[in-house]
Write a protein that holds these residues in place. Structure first.
Motif, mmCIF file in Angstrom:
data_model
loop_
_atom_site.group_PDB
_atom_site.id
_atom_site.type_symbol
_atom_site.label_atom_id
_atom_site.label_comp_id
_atom_site.label_asym_id
_atom_site.label_seq_id
_atom_site.Cartn_x
_atom_site.Cartn_y
_atom_site.Cartn_z
ATOM 1 N N ALA A 282 1.711 26.410 -34.156
ATOM 2 C CA ALA A 282 1.314 24.879 -33.882
ATOM 3 C C ALA A 282 -0.362 24.889 -33.624
ATOM 4 C CB ALA A 282 1.764 24.882 -32.376
ATOM 5 N N ALA A 283 -0.661 23.732 -34.156
ATOM 6 C CA ALA A 283 -2.158 23.511 -34.334
ATOM 7 C C ALA A 283 -3.049 24.133 -33.180
ATOM 8 C CB ALA A 283 -2.516 22.087 -34.713
ATOM 9 N N GLY A 284 -3.955 24.770 -33.425
ATOM 10 C CA GLY A 284 -4.715 25.178 -32.162
ATOM 11 C C GLY A 284 -4.263 26.614 -31.468
ATOM 12 N N ASP A 285 -3.087 26.786 -31.747
ATOM 13 C CA ASP A 285 -2.369 27.928 -30.933
ATOM 14 C C ASP A 285 -2.381 29.457 -31.652
ATOM 15 O OD1 ASP A 285 -0.764 29.101 -28.681
ATOM 16 O OD2 ASP A 285 1.121 28.612 -29.886
ATOM 17 N N THR A 286 -3.553 29.747 -31.634
ATOM 18 C CA THR A 286 -4.067 31.048 -32.384
ATOM 19 C C THR A 286 -4.573 32.159 -31.583
ATOM 20 O OG1 THR A 286 -6.223 30.157 -32.815
ATOM 21 C CG2 THR A 286 -4.498 29.642 -34.396
ATOM 22 N N VAL A 287 -4.270 32.065 -30.279
ATOM 23 C CA VAL A 287 -4.674 33.140 -29.159
ATOM 24 C C VAL A 287 -3.417 34.148 -28.953
ATOM 25 C CG1 VAL A 287 -5.501 33.621 -26.862
ATOM 26 C CG2 VAL A 287 -6.376 31.586 -28.190
ATOM 27 N N PHE A 288 -3.736 35.323 -29.301
ATOM 28 C CA PHE A 288 -2.636 36.406 -29.138
ATOM 29 C C PHE A 288 -3.237 37.231 -28.260
ATOM 30 C CE2 PHE A 288 -1.348 34.012 -32.585
ATOM 31 C CZ PHE A 288 -0.041 33.958 -32.726
ATOM 32 N N PRO A 289 -2.071 38.060 -27.642
ATOM 33 C CA PRO A 289 -2.671 39.323 -26.747
ATOM 34 C C PRO A 289 -3.423 40.434 -27.530
ATOM 35 C CG PRO A 289 -0.406 38.535 -26.369
ATOM 36 C CD PRO A 289 -0.725 37.723 -27.562
ATOM 37 N N ASP A 290 -4.259 41.029 -26.737
ATOM 38 C CA ASP A 290 -5.015 42.069 -27.546
ATOM 39 C C ASP A 290 -3.898 43.383 -27.699
ATOM 40 O OD1 ASP A 290 -7.305 40.713 -28.185
ATOM 41 O OD2 ASP A 290 -8.062 41.094 -26.163
ATOM 42 N N GLU A 291 -3.310 43.451 -26.584
ATOM 43 C CA GLU A 291 -2.281 44.718 -26.392
ATOM 44 C C GLU A 291 -0.899 44.502 -26.779
ATOM 45 O OE1 GLU A 291 -3.302 47.690 -25.353
ATOM 46 O OE2 GLU A 291 -5.581 46.984 -25.185
ATOM 47 N N PRO A 292 -0.359 45.473 -27.326
ATOM 48 C CA PRO A 292 0.989 45.445 -28.212
ATOM 49 C C PRO A 292 2.160 45.267 -27.060
ATOM 50 C CG PRO A 292 0.451 47.464 -28.477
ATOM 51 C CD PRO A 292 -0.757 47.017 -28.128
ATOM 52 N N ALA A 293 3.313 44.961 -27.396
ATOM 53 C CA ALA A 293 4.186 44.928 -26.283
ATOM 54 C C ALA A 293 4.819 46.211 -25.884
ATOM 55 C CB ALA A 293 5.619 44.184 -27.119
ATOM 56 N N ARG A 294 5.040 46.544 -24.870
ATOM 57 C CA ARG A 294 5.397 47.832 -24.242
ATOM 58 C C ARG A 294 6.665 47.345 -23.110
ATOM 59 N NH1 ARG A 294 3.064 49.748 -27.588
ATOM 60 N NH2 ARG A 294 1.301 50.815 -27.514
ATOM 61 N N GLY A 295 7.518 48.383 -22.970
ATOM 62 C CA GLY A 295 8.847 48.227 -22.212
ATOM 63 C C GLY A 295 10.053 48.240 -22.912
ATOM 64 N N VAL A 296 11.053 48.363 -22.095
ATOM 65 C CA VAL A 296 12.475 48.407 -22.478
ATOM 66 C C VAL A 296 13.080 47.502 -21.953
ATOM 67 C CG1 VAL A 296 14.585 49.961 -22.410
ATOM 68 C CG2 VAL A 296 12.376 51.091 -22.599
ATOM 69 N N ARG A 297 13.885 46.727 -22.760
ATOM 70 C CA ARG A 297 14.730 45.564 -22.626
ATOM 71 C C ARG A 297 16.203 45.882 -23.036
ATOM 72 N NH1 ARG A 297 11.347 44.958 -19.555
ATOM 73 N NH2 ARG A 297 10.077 43.112 -19.037
ATOM 74 N N LEU A 298 17.138 45.271 -22.547
ATOM 75 C CA LEU A 298 18.740 45.174 -23.064
ATOM 76 C C LEU A 298 18.823 43.892 -23.114
ATOM 77 C CD1 LEU A 298 20.519 47.819 -20.493
ATOM 78 C CD2 LEU A 298 19.696 48.035 -23.060
ATOM 79 N N LEU A 299 19.039 43.627 -24.500
ATOM 80 C CA LEU A 299 19.421 42.030 -24.974
ATOM 81 C C LEU A 299 20.863 41.943 -25.193
ATOM 82 C CD1 LEU A 299 16.172 41.124 -26.992
ATOM 83 C CD2 LEU A 299 16.575 41.242 -24.296
ATOM 84 N N PRO A 300 21.592 40.957 -24.754
ATOM 85 C CA PRO A 300 22.997 41.066 -25.074
ATOM 86 C C PRO A 300 23.455 40.350 -26.486
ATOM 87 C CG PRO A 300 22.491 39.061 -23.860
ATOM 88 C CD PRO A 300 21.120 39.956 -23.842
ATOM 89 N N TYR A 301 24.498 39.970 -26.546
ATOM 90 C CA TYR A 301 24.923 39.512 -27.803
ATOM 91 C C TYR A 301 24.115 38.354 -28.260
ATOM 92 C CZ TYR A 301 29.223 42.410 -28.009
ATOM 93 O OH TYR A 301 30.192 43.346 -28.025
ATOM 94 N N PHE A 302 23.783 38.122 -29.279
ATOM 95 C CA PHE A 302 23.275 36.875 -30.187
ATOM 96 C C PHE A 302 22.036 36.569 -29.203
ATOM 97 C CE2 PHE A 302 27.415 36.899 -32.022
ATOM 98 C CZ PHE A 302 27.052 36.657 -33.356
ATOM 99 N N ASP A 303 21.364 37.167 -28.630
ATOM 100 C CA ASP A 303 20.162 36.992 -27.847
ATOM 101 C C ASP A 303 19.261 36.038 -28.577
ATOM 102 O OD1 ASP A 303 18.678 37.484 -25.013
ATOM 103 O OD2 ASP A 303 17.307 37.401 -26.594
ATOM 104 N N ALA A 304 18.519 35.074 -27.893
ATOM 105 C CA ALA A 304 17.630 34.329 -28.607
ATOM 106 C C ALA A 304 16.555 35.064 -29.684
ATOM 107 C CB ALA A 304 17.141 33.014 -27.722
ATOM 108 N N TYR A 305 16.101 36.029 -28.767
ATOM 109 C CA TYR A 305 14.961 36.696 -29.460
ATOM 110 C C TYR A 305 15.289 37.324 -30.678
ATOM 111 C CZ TYR A 305 10.917 39.841 -29.612
ATOM 112 O OH TYR A 305 10.025 40.531 -30.412
ATOM 113 N N VAL A 306 16.358 38.036 -30.807
ATOM 114 C CA VAL A 306 16.656 38.947 -31.975
ATOM 115 C C VAL A 306 17.245 37.993 -33.061
ATOM 116 C CG1 VAL A 306 17.426 40.837 -30.723
ATOM 117 C CG2 VAL A 306 19.187 39.346 -31.069
ATOM 118 N N ILE A 307 17.744 36.708 -32.654
ATOM 119 C CA ILE A 307 18.087 35.638 -33.754
ATOM 120 C C ILE A 307 17.115 35.038 -34.324
ATOM 121 C CG2 ILE A 307 19.390 33.569 -33.971
ATOM 122 C CD1 ILE A 307 21.410 35.682 -33.813
#
Length: 401
Positions: A282-307
């Protein structure tokens, strides 16, 4: 001279996880509808999977009961008899969303979703011409569905009787092959009725699914709906290409390219360099975190993130591409997410008050990650109102088991 922002996979993953309440859960008091809005809809073909998707992102203490209360306030829930609609406003709606599949949507976003989804070009009908509905017949059926469901809950058979009575015998002709049976002609446009705001799901009546009509609303224009949907998609899952957007929406790729071109020319989205290739935010939405993702998650069937998160080869690297995808399709296996990427699969089996959660990591977990995994298993079980038994070992069931 403008400089194109350069975005890495690690930065994109970290921001996506933050914006979807996967880096940290939503604050106490955040409505579950707001959590679903951040996900840009929760896949709900299997309601228990949607409940886990929403619950693990929500504040501690939120369970499947909270999701059902948001869907069907004033009812006994999905297992009990429905009360009269309208006793109190629903904040979530279970209906047909992106890809024509069943999703949970925030009720306040229905004007946007309805406008956008009805504007997506329809594919070719899989039925022979003699079995198809004409455009006029389709409009009659959608209107009949909305009228029949207004203020009540009906099973599919009850709804069919009402539709035929309001349109004509042609609507009831058994012309649709389905599950070794034949369905009536009118059912070809059930998903279209959902997109139009004429139909949504009610709580089950025993083992039978019921349908009702969501609260009446006035859709925004098709242009407004599509513009807003692209911007929200890029906010949640950007950077992304028009091809990524088309895949997520099950829309023609060429149509999505033209839409992106129009929005880019209007200054509503902008191009960035994402891992060496052009993508958009999206226009102007160019700020991103400096640190990468960390941590463990259990995502169920057809979770929005993996789709929705792309490119898929980076989300499912190496062995995960073979183990956690089914023929290249995401969602058929629940996913163990480690530091923002798929790193295993899992399965849960409920027996009374206990649910056994079997997790198959594809690599060695650190002691810290093992503790996070145990906490995640407890959280999944709590959402399902059960007690967790965690087993680390091979998942022997197939996809979507």
């Amino acid at each position: 001279m403008t400089t194109t922002a350069r975005i890495t996979w690690g930065a994109a993953s970290a921001r996506r996880l933050q914006r979807q309440f996967l880096a940290s859960s939503a604050r106490t008091g955040t409505p579950v509808a707001d959590v679903v809005g951040a996900m840009l809809a929760a896949h709900a073909q299997v309601l228990s999977a949607a409940e886990v998707s929403v619950g693990i992102r929500s504040a501690e203490g939120v369970t499947r009961a909270d999701v059902r209360a948001a869907l069907w306030p004033g009812t006994a829930g999905a297992a009990g008899p429905p009360a009269a609609p309208g006793s109190s406003p629903a904040t979530l709606v279970k209906t047909y969303g992106p890809r024509g599949t069943v999703h949970l949507l925030p009720a306040h976003d229905l004007p946007l979703w309805s406008a956008a989804l009805t504007a997506v070009p329809a594919g070719t009908s899989p039925f022979p011409p003699a079995a198809q509905l004409t455009e006029e017949q389709a409009r009659q059926v959608v209107a009949a569905i909305g009228d029949a469901l207004d203020g009540t809950f009906l099973t599919i058979d009850e709804l069919g009787e009402e539709v035929v009575a309001r349109t004509g015998p042609w609507a009831g002709d058994l012309v649709m092959p389905a599950f070794q049976d034949m369905w009536p002609r009118w059912r070809q446009v059930v998903h279209r009725a959902g997109h139009a705001g004429a139909l949504c799901f009610g709580p089950n009546r025993g083992r039978k699914v019921t349908y009702t009509r969501p609260p009446h609303f006035t859709p925004v224009t098709a242009r407004e709906g599509l513009r807003a949907l692209v911007r929200r998609y890029l906010h949640a899952y950007g950077p992304a290409t028009p091809q990524h957007f088309a895949k997520w929406l099950a829309a023609p790729a060429g149509w999505a390219v033209r839409l992106y071109t129009e929005l880019s020319a209007a200054g509503e989205i902008e191009e960035v360099d994402f891992e060496g290739a052009p993508a958009w935010v999206a226009a102007g939405d160019t700020v991103f975190p400096d640190e990468p993702a960390r941590g463990v998650r259990l995502l169920p069937y057809f979770d929005a993130y993996v789709i929705a998160a792309q490119p898929r080869e980076l989300l499912f690297p190496g062995a995960a591409h073979r183990r956690a995808l089914a023929g290249g399709q995401a969602g058929n296996f629940p996913v163990l997410l480690v530091d923002g990427v798929a790193a295993g699969v899992w399965h849960q089996r409920r027996r009374g008050r206990r649910t056994t959660i079997t997790v198959e990591p594809l690599g060695r977990l650190t002691a810290r990650q093992e503790r996070q995994l145990a906490a995640q298993a407890d959280r999944v079980a709590a959402v399902l109102e059960a007690e967790a038994e965690l087993v680390v070992g091979e998942v022997t069931v197939g996809p979507h088991a």
